[in-house]
Design a protein around this motif. Structure first.
Motif, short mmCIF file in Angstrom:
data_model
loop_
_atom_site.label_atom_id
_atom_site.label_comp_id
_atom_site.label_asym_id
_atom_site.label_seq_id
_atom_site.Cartn_x
_atom_site.Cartn_y
_atom_site.Cartn_z
N SER A 120 -3.89 -1.11 -1.13
CA SER A 120 -4.43 -1.82 0.02
C SER A 120 -3.65 -3.11 0.15
O SER A 120 -3.58 -3.90 -0.79
N LYS A 121 -3.03 -3.30 1.32
CA LYS A 121 -2.23 -4.51 1.53
C LYS A 121 -2.34 -4.93 2.98
O LYS A 121 -2.72 -4.12 3.84
N PRO A 122 -2.02 -6.18 3.27
CA PRO A 122 -2.08 -6.63 4.67
C PRO A 122 -1.14 -5.80 5.55
O PRO A 122 -0.01 -5.49 5.16
N ALA A 123 -1.64 -5.41 6.71
CA ALA A 123 -0.84 -4.64 7.66
C ALA A 123 -0.02 -5.61 8.51
O ALA A 123 -0.37 -6.78 8.66
N THR A 124 1.06 -5.11 9.08
CA THR A 124 1.97 -5.94 9.87
C THR A 124 1.26 -6.67 11.01
O THR A 124 1.53 -7.82 11.27
N TYR A 125 0.35 -5.99 11.70
CA TYR A 125 -0.29 -6.59 12.87
C TYR A 125 -1.75 -6.95 12.63
O TYR A 125 -2.56 -6.86 13.52
N GLY A 126 -2.08 -7.32 11.43
CA GLY A 126 -3.44 -7.70 11.10
C GLY A 126 -4.19 -6.55 10.45
O GLY A 126 -3.78 -5.40 10.51
N GLY A 127 -5.31 -6.86 9.84
CA GLY A 127 -6.09 -5.85 9.13
C GLY A 127 -5.39 -5.42 7.85
O GLY A 127 -4.58 -6.15 7.28
N LYS A 128 -5.70 -4.22 7.40
CA LYS A 128 -5.16 -3.71 6.15
C LYS A 128 -4.51 -2.35 6.33
O LYS A 128 -4.92 -1.56 7.17
N GLU A 129 -3.49 -2.11 5.52
CA GLU A 129 -2.91 -0.77 5.39
C GLU A 129 -3.47 -0.22 4.09
O GLU A 129 -3.23 -0.76 3.02
N VAL A 130 -4.23 0.86 4.20
CA VAL A 130 -4.87 1.45 3.03
C VAL A 130 -4.34 2.86 2.84
O VAL A 130 -4.41 3.69 3.75
N LYS A 139 -2.45 13.14 0.92
CA LYS A 139 -2.35 11.69 1.12
C LYS A 139 -2.84 11.31 2.52
O LYS A 139 -2.53 11.96 3.50
N LEU A 140 -3.59 10.21 2.57
CA LEU A 140 -4.11 9.66 3.82
C LEU A 140 -3.66 8.22 3.94
O LEU A 140 -3.46 7.54 2.92
N ILE A 141 -3.52 7.73 5.18
CA ILE A 141 -3.20 6.33 5.42
C ILE A 141 -4.03 5.85 6.60
O ILE A 141 -4.28 6.60 7.54
N ALA A 142 -4.48 4.59 6.50
CA ALA A 142 -5.24 3.98 7.59
C ALA A 142 -4.73 2.57 7.81
O ALA A 142 -4.42 1.86 6.85
N TYR A 143 -4.61 2.20 9.07
CA TYR A 143 -4.32 0.82 9.45
C TYR A 143 -5.62 0.33 10.06
O TYR A 143 -5.96 0.66 11.17
N ASP A 144 -6.36 -0.47 9.28
CA ASP A 144 -7.75 -0.73 9.61
C ASP A 144 -8.02 -2.23 9.74
O ASP A 144 -7.61 -3.01 8.89
N SER A 145 -8.72 -2.59 10.79
CA SER A 145 -9.15 -3.98 10.94
C SER A 145 -10.62 -4.06 11.34
O SER A 145 -11.09 -5.13 11.70
N HIS A 146 -11.33 -2.93 11.29
CA HIS A 146 -12.72 -2.92 11.77
C HIS A 146 -13.73 -2.42 10.75
O HIS A 146 -14.88 -2.81 10.80
#
Length: 179
Positions: A120-130, A139-146
């Motif tokens: 889990s790390k900060p995503a480029t445009y806000g939120g997190k990349e998990v 494998k799953l990936i989410a770019y999440d801010s909500h």
């Protein structure tokens, strides 16, 4: 799709392909790649095209050989009057495989899974990349801010319900996550 093509963009499938072209080429930028073409035997012998890195087991496939692959449909395109389904994320699978060994669900579908958080790390445009992994190794990936998933830490196990956004580079991207 065009009548000479098959499937919808983003759809992942298992395809039995007879290789008709395997040409090593170099791009204008100096990148080396193999242009691969074939006929999807389990899709009415319709034309397929994809690009492969040299030295992979797929790029070593001889013209005339038949391989079974898992791939997602990138687009339907025409080149010099010939329509073709362009594939991406092409990986070899054992002959007789009938369901995805890499990806989960179809774009737009809802999945519920128990996952282990890989990072889990900060995503480029806000939120997190998990990044997550299921018990079966998908494998799953989410770019999440909500969602609450922003609070996830590596090593934790979560129960999630989410929508599938797309399949790319060996991972299923998810969104609209609830936990």
């Amino acid at each position: 799709p065009h009548p000479n093509c098959f499937g919808h963009v983003g759809l992942v499938g298992i395809y039995t392909i007879k290789i008709t072209t395997n040409r090593n080429m170099t791009s204008q930028g100096g990148n080396n790649f193999n242009l691969m073409k074939g006929q999807a035997l389990n899709q009415g012998n319709k034309a397929v095209t994809w690009f492969e890195s040299p030295g992979t087991s797929i790029s070593n496939s001889a013209v005339g050989s038949t391989i079974t692959v898992e791939a997602s449909i990138k687009e339907h395109s025409q080149y010099k009057g010939v329509w073709s389904t362009t594939l991406s994320g092409v990986t070899l699978v054992p002959q007789g495989t009938t369901s995805s060994v890499t990806y989960m669900g179809a774009p737009g579908s809802t999945i519920s899974e128990r996952v282990k958080i890989l990072s889990s790390k900060p995503a480029t445009y806000g939120g997190k990349e998990v990044r997550m992994e299921t018990s079966s190794g998908k494998k799953l990936i989410a770019y999440d801010s909500h969602s609450q998933l922003q609070l996830a830490n590596a090593g934790e196990v979560w129960e999630i319900t989410a929508k599938v956004k797309k399949h790319n580079r060996g991972m299923t991207q998810i969104y609209y996550i609830s936990s």
